[in-house]
Design an enzyme around this catalytic site. Structure first.
Site, PDB file in Angstrom:
ATOM      1  N   CYS A   1      56.588  -5.437 100.157  1.00 17.66           N
ATOM      2  CA  CYS A   1      57.743  -4.849  99.460  1.00 17.66           C
ATOM      3  C   CYS A   1      58.683  -4.177 100.459  1.00 17.66           C
ATOM      4  O   CYS A   1      58.245  -3.455 101.358  1.00 17.66           O
ATOM      5  CB  CYS A   1      57.248  -3.837  98.431  1.00 17.66           C
ATOM      6  SG  CYS A   1      58.588  -3.117  97.461  1.00 17.66           S
TER       7      CYS A   1
ATOM      8  N   CYS B   1      58.162   3.552  99.751  1.00 12.46           N
ATOM      9  CA  CYS B   1      57.479   4.595  98.958  1.00 12.46           C
ATOM     10  C   CYS B   1      56.254   5.072  99.743  1.00 12.46           C
ATOM     11  O   CYS B   1      55.364   4.263 100.054  1.00 12.46           O
ATOM     12  CB  CYS B   1      57.090   4.035  97.603  1.00 12.46           C
ATOM     13  SG  CYS B   1      58.458   3.166  96.791  1.00 12.46           S
TER      14      CYS B   1
ATOM     15  N   CYS C   1      52.556   4.037  98.888  1.00  9.84           N
ATOM     16  CA  CYS C   1      52.235   2.707  98.361  1.00  9.84           C
ATOM     17  C   CYS C   1      51.593   1.759  99.384  1.00  9.84           C
ATOM     18  O   CYS C   1      52.110   1.559 100.488  1.00  9.84           O
ATOM     19  CB  CYS C   1      53.485   2.067  97.775  1.00  9.84           C
ATOM     20  SG  CYS C   1      53.100   0.523  96.910  1.00  9.84           S
TER      21      CYS C   1
ATOM     22  N   CYS D   1      49.872  -5.114  81.423  1.00 10.80           N
ATOM     23  CA  CYS D   1      51.008  -4.665  82.229  1.00 10.80           C
ATOM     24  C   CYS D   1      51.040  -5.441  83.547  1.00 10.80           C
ATOM     25  O   CYS D   1      50.074  -5.417  84.307  1.00 10.80           O
ATOM     26  CB  CYS D   1      50.871  -3.170  82.491  1.00 10.80           C
ATOM     27  SG  CYS D   1      52.214  -2.516  83.484  1.00 10.80           S
TER      28      CYS D   1
ATOM     29  N   CYS E   1      53.890  -5.372  79.028  1.00  4.56           N
ATOM     30  CA  CYS E   1      54.624  -4.395  79.829  1.00  4.56           C
ATOM     31  C   CYS E   1      54.852  -5.031  81.193  1.00  4.56           C
ATOM     32  O   CYS E   1      54.003  -5.794  81.671  1.00  4.56           O
ATOM     33  CB  CYS E   1      53.802  -3.113  79.964  1.00  4.56           C
ATOM     34  SG  CYS E   1      54.596  -1.876  81.005  1.00  4.56           S
TER      35      CYS E   1
ATOM     36  N   CYS F   1      58.419   3.098  79.620  1.00  2.00           N
ATOM     37  CA  CYS F   1      57.229   3.733  80.169  1.00  2.00           C
ATOM     38  C   CYS F   1      57.669   4.347  81.492  1.00  2.00           C
ATOM     39  O   CYS F   1      58.056   3.620  82.410  1.00  2.00           O
ATOM     40  CB  CYS F   1      56.143   2.678  80.383  1.00  2.00           C
ATOM     41  SG  CYS F   1      54.693   3.301  81.259  1.00  2.00           S
TER      42      CYS F   1
ATOM     43  N   ARG G   1      49.674   8.742  79.589  1.00  2.00           N
ATOM     44  CA  ARG G   1      48.580   7.931  80.158  1.00  2.00           C
ATOM     45  C   ARG G   1      47.949   8.622  81.365  1.00  2.00           C
ATOM     46  O   ARG G   1      48.658   8.984  82.315  1.00  2.00           O
ATOM     47  CB  ARG G   1      49.087   6.537  80.560  1.00  2.00           C
ATOM     48  CG  ARG G   1      47.959   5.678  81.170  1.00  2.00           C
ATOM     49  CD  ARG G   1      48.362   4.227  81.385  1.00  2.00           C
ATOM     50  NE  ARG G   1      48.895   3.656  80.165  1.00  2.00           N
ATOM     51  CZ  ARG G   1      50.161   3.311  79.987  1.00  2.00           C
ATOM     52  NH1 ARG G   1      51.018   3.421  80.965  1.00  2.00           N
ATOM     53  NH2 ARG G   1      50.558   2.819  78.840  1.00  2.00           N
TER      54      ARG G   1
HETATM   55  N1  SAM Z   1      57.637  -2.103  92.634  1.00  2.00           N
HETATM   56  C1  SAM Z   1      57.837  -1.566  91.348  1.00  2.00           C
HETATM   57  C2  SAM Z   1      58.272  -0.128  91.354  1.00  2.00           C
HETATM   58  O1  SAM Z   1      57.979   0.575  92.284  1.00  2.00           O
HETATM   59  O2  SAM Z   1      58.877   0.282  90.374  1.00  2.00           O
HETATM   60  C3  SAM Z   1      56.633  -1.712  90.424  1.00  2.00           C
HETATM   61  C4  SAM Z   1      55.242  -1.526  90.993  1.00  2.00           C
HETATM   62  S1  SAM Z   1      54.867   0.104  91.614  1.00  2.00           S
HETATM   63  C5  SAM Z   1      53.353  -0.166  92.436  1.00  2.00           C
HETATM   64  C6  SAM Z   1      54.491   1.028  90.139  1.00  2.00           C
HETATM   65  C7  SAM Z   1      54.150   2.485  90.274  1.00  2.00           C
HETATM   66  O3  SAM Z   1      52.818   2.634  90.721  1.00  2.00           O
HETATM   67  C8  SAM Z   1      54.954   3.338  91.238  1.00  2.00           C
HETATM   68  O4  SAM Z   1      56.174   3.730  90.715  1.00  2.00           O
HETATM   69  C9  SAM Z   1      54.039   4.540  91.428  1.00  2.00           C
HETATM   70  O5  SAM Z   1      54.365   5.539  90.490  1.00  2.00           O
HETATM   71  C10 SAM Z   1      52.649   3.972  91.156  1.00  2.00           C
HETATM   72  N2  SAM Z   1      51.827   3.957  92.380  1.00  2.00           N
HETATM   73  C11 SAM Z   1      51.930   3.084  93.402  1.00  2.00           C
HETATM   74  N3  SAM Z   1      51.032   3.366  94.372  1.00  2.00           N
HETATM   75  C12 SAM Z   1      50.350   4.450  93.952  1.00  2.00           C
HETATM   76  C13 SAM Z   1      49.295   5.227  94.526  1.00  2.00           C
HETATM   77  N4  SAM Z   1      48.789   4.966  95.718  1.00  2.00           N
HETATM   78  N5  SAM Z   1      48.809   6.265  93.804  1.00  2.00           N
HETATM   79  C14 SAM Z   1      49.324   6.551  92.577  1.00  2.00           C
HETATM   80  N6  SAM Z   1      50.321   5.860  92.011  1.00  2.00           N
HETATM   81  C15 SAM Z   1      50.835   4.827  92.671  1.00  2.00           C
HETATM   82  C1  DTB Z   2      51.777   3.455  86.699  1.00  2.00           C
HETATM   83  O1  DTB Z   2      52.352   4.518  86.410  1.00  2.00           O
HETATM   84  N1  DTB Z   2      50.685   3.369  87.429  1.00  2.00           N
HETATM   85  C2  DTB Z   2      50.290   1.991  87.604  1.00  2.00           C
HETATM   86  C3  DTB Z   2      51.340   1.236  86.757  1.00  2.00           C
HETATM   87  N2  DTB Z   2      52.196   2.267  86.317  1.00  2.00           N
HETATM   88  C4  DTB Z   2      52.061   0.099  87.320  1.00  2.00           C
HETATM   89  C5  DTB Z   2      50.151   1.592  89.015  1.00  2.00           C
HETATM   90  C6  DTB Z   2      49.131   2.408  89.778  1.00  2.00           C
HETATM   91  C7  DTB Z   2      48.987   1.832  91.135  1.00  2.00           C
HETATM   92  C8  DTB Z   2      47.930   2.505  91.907  1.00  2.00           C
HETATM   93  C9  DTB Z   2      47.822   1.976  93.290  1.00  2.00           C
HETATM   94  C10 DTB Z   2      47.457   0.521  93.407  1.00  2.00           C
HETATM   95  O2  DTB Z   2      46.499   0.070  92.742  1.00  2.00           O
HETATM   96  O3  DTB Z   2      48.097  -0.163  94.205  1.00  2.00           O
HETATM   97 FE1  SF4 Z   3      57.463  -1.443  96.468  1.00  2.00          FE
HETATM   98 FE2  SF4 Z   3      55.243  -0.002  96.174  1.00  2.00          FE
HETATM   99 FE3  SF4 Z   3      57.620   1.187  96.146  1.00  2.00          FE
HETATM  100 FE4  SF4 Z   3      56.925  -0.423  94.075  1.00  2.00          FE
HETATM  101  S1  SF4 Z   3      55.948   1.510  94.650  1.00  2.00           S
HETATM  102  S2  SF4 Z   3      58.905  -0.345  95.135  1.00  2.00           S
HETATM  103  S3  SF4 Z   3      55.690  -1.924  95.182  1.00  2.00           S
HETATM  104  S4  SF4 Z   3      56.704   0.099  97.897  1.00  2.00           S
END
Ligand code: SAM
Ligand code: DTB
Ligand code: SF4
Length: 326
Positions: A59, A63, A66, A103, A134, A194, A266
């Site tokens: 990506c 973030c 992530c 989702c 979702c 959501c 959630r």
């Molecule tokens: N790329 C899209 C975005 O960021 O909107 C969708 C996927 S992203 C992985 C969805 C959400 O997962 C993020 O907005 C974040 O709130 C959550 N998330 C991602 N990595 C995480 C982590 N290590 N711990 C907790 N929440 C996480």
């Molecule tokens: C949300 O609030 N949490 C989910 C879902 N929406 C997409 C994602 C959590 C991701 C946790 C880290 C991972 O598994 O990569």
């Molecule tokens: Fe990309 Fe992860 Fe950020 Fe979603 S949360 S925009 S997957 S870097």
């Protein structure tokens, strides 16, 4: 810097008032949140969603939490968008295991129109399996949100993650306003929203209060509010942060319940590091939805059997899916 809340026709408590909620004795806060919870929901029902990463890794966003950001070296590699039939199979397995919502998450800043067509077919396939749908695909243009709605999507997940003030410490490749704009497009397309955030990223109580106020000021507030606890991922800037005090997680759930009484809250990422007792306290405070299945997107989640045992021990039943519109 003060950030204007989205205009809300409903009165939203002031920042000082929300911070005062967080500061209340825990028993007082819990009693009030649980009372509000019982007024709006069956207190023994929890909605059950399953997650699938349909497009993993690589990506362009940065973030800091992530595993899927191309800016950091983690164990997650870049994969292509999944095939529609593979997604259908995963959705069927999730339904057979007891989930009612599916989702689909993609590691995009935002989807390309060509990929959106494939995702539209995934949504149709998942719906045909009898599941609510979702998607979480990053930033959306207005027309893209409409395309997803036309395909039959029920919910769009797009998290604000933290307060407007703390946002630049978490993500530098987009602005808070970009996220709010996508939420407007999602709402305008008639999709259910959501949106929530993450705790445990080094934010203050004031930041948690500001995040929840911003969500509550949306008109209407999100139908679904994920409260994620940071899952520490080696190689990301937030790896190694001290975990939050579990009672602060409970307080965040309780304040979310008070500010958004009719929304599902959630208990999202991070449950694998939570005790059964902590999860029970979160359900009492107003959490009434979970992710179910041994994977979130790229990190582990509790095993299905563990969650079945937890529900049985607490006398909790899965919330039945909404009856189909006539
Ligand atoms: N790329 C899209 C975005 O960021 O909107 C969708 C996927 S992203 C992985 C969805 C959400 O997962 C993020 O907005 C974040 O709130 C959550 N998330 C991602 N990595 C995480 C982590 N290590 N711990 C907790 N929440 C996480
Ligand atoms: C949300 O609030 N949490 C989910 C879902 N929406 C997409 C994602 C959590 C991701 C946790 C880290 C991972 O598994 O990569
Ligand atoms: Fe990309 Fe992860 Fe950020 Fe979603 S949360 S925009 S997957 S870097």
């Amino acid at each position: 810097m003060a950030f204007p809340l989205p205009s809300s026709p409903r009165p939203v408590p002031t920042q000082a008032e929300v911070e005062a909620m967080f500061a209340r004795p825990l028993n007082d806060l819990l009693f009030e949140a649980h009372t509000v919870h019982r007024r709006h929901f069956d207190p023994n029902a929890v909605q059950v969603s399953t997650l699938l990463s349909i497009k993993t890794g690589g990506c362009p966003e940065d973030c800091h939490y992530c595993s899927q950001s191309a800016h950091y070296h983690t164990t997650v590699g870049r994969e292509a968008l999944m095939d529609v039939e593979d997604v259908r199979r995963e959705a069927r397995a999730a339904r057979e295991a007891g989930a009612t919502r599916f989702c689909m998450g993609a590691a995009y800043r935002g989807p390309r129109d060509r990929d959106l067509e494939t995702i539209a077919r995934m949504i149709e396939a998942v719906k045909a399996e009898g599941l609510e749908t979702c998607a979480t695909l990053g930033l959306l243009e207005a027309a893209q949100a409409r395309r997803l709605a036309d395909a039959g999507l029920d919910y769009y997940n797009h998290n604000l993650d933290t307060s407007p003030e703390y946002y630049a410490q978490v993500v530098t490749t987009r602005r808070y306003e970009d996220r709010l704009e996508t939420l407007e497009h999602v709402r305008a397309a008639g999709l259910k929203v959501c949106s929530g955030g993450i705790v445990g990223m080094g934010e203050s109580t004031a930041d948690r209060a500001a995040l929840l106020r911003t969500l509550a000021a949306l008109d209407p507030p999100p139908e679904s509010v994920p409260v994620n606890e940071l899952v520490p991922v080696e190689g990301t800037p937030f790896y190694g942060l001290p975990p939050i005090d579990p009672f602060d997680l409970v307080r965040t759930v309780a304040v979310a319940r008070l500010l958004m009484p009719a929304s599902h809250v959630r208990l999202s990422a991070g449950r694998r590091s939570m005790s059964d007792e902590l999860q029970a306290l979160c359900f009492f405070a107003g959490a009434n939805s979970i992710f179910y299945g041994e994977r979130l997107l790229t990190t582990p989640n509790p095993e299905r059997d563990e969650d079945r045992r937890l529900f049985a021990r607490l006398g909790i039943h899965p919330e039945p899916p909404p009856s189909p519109a006539p």
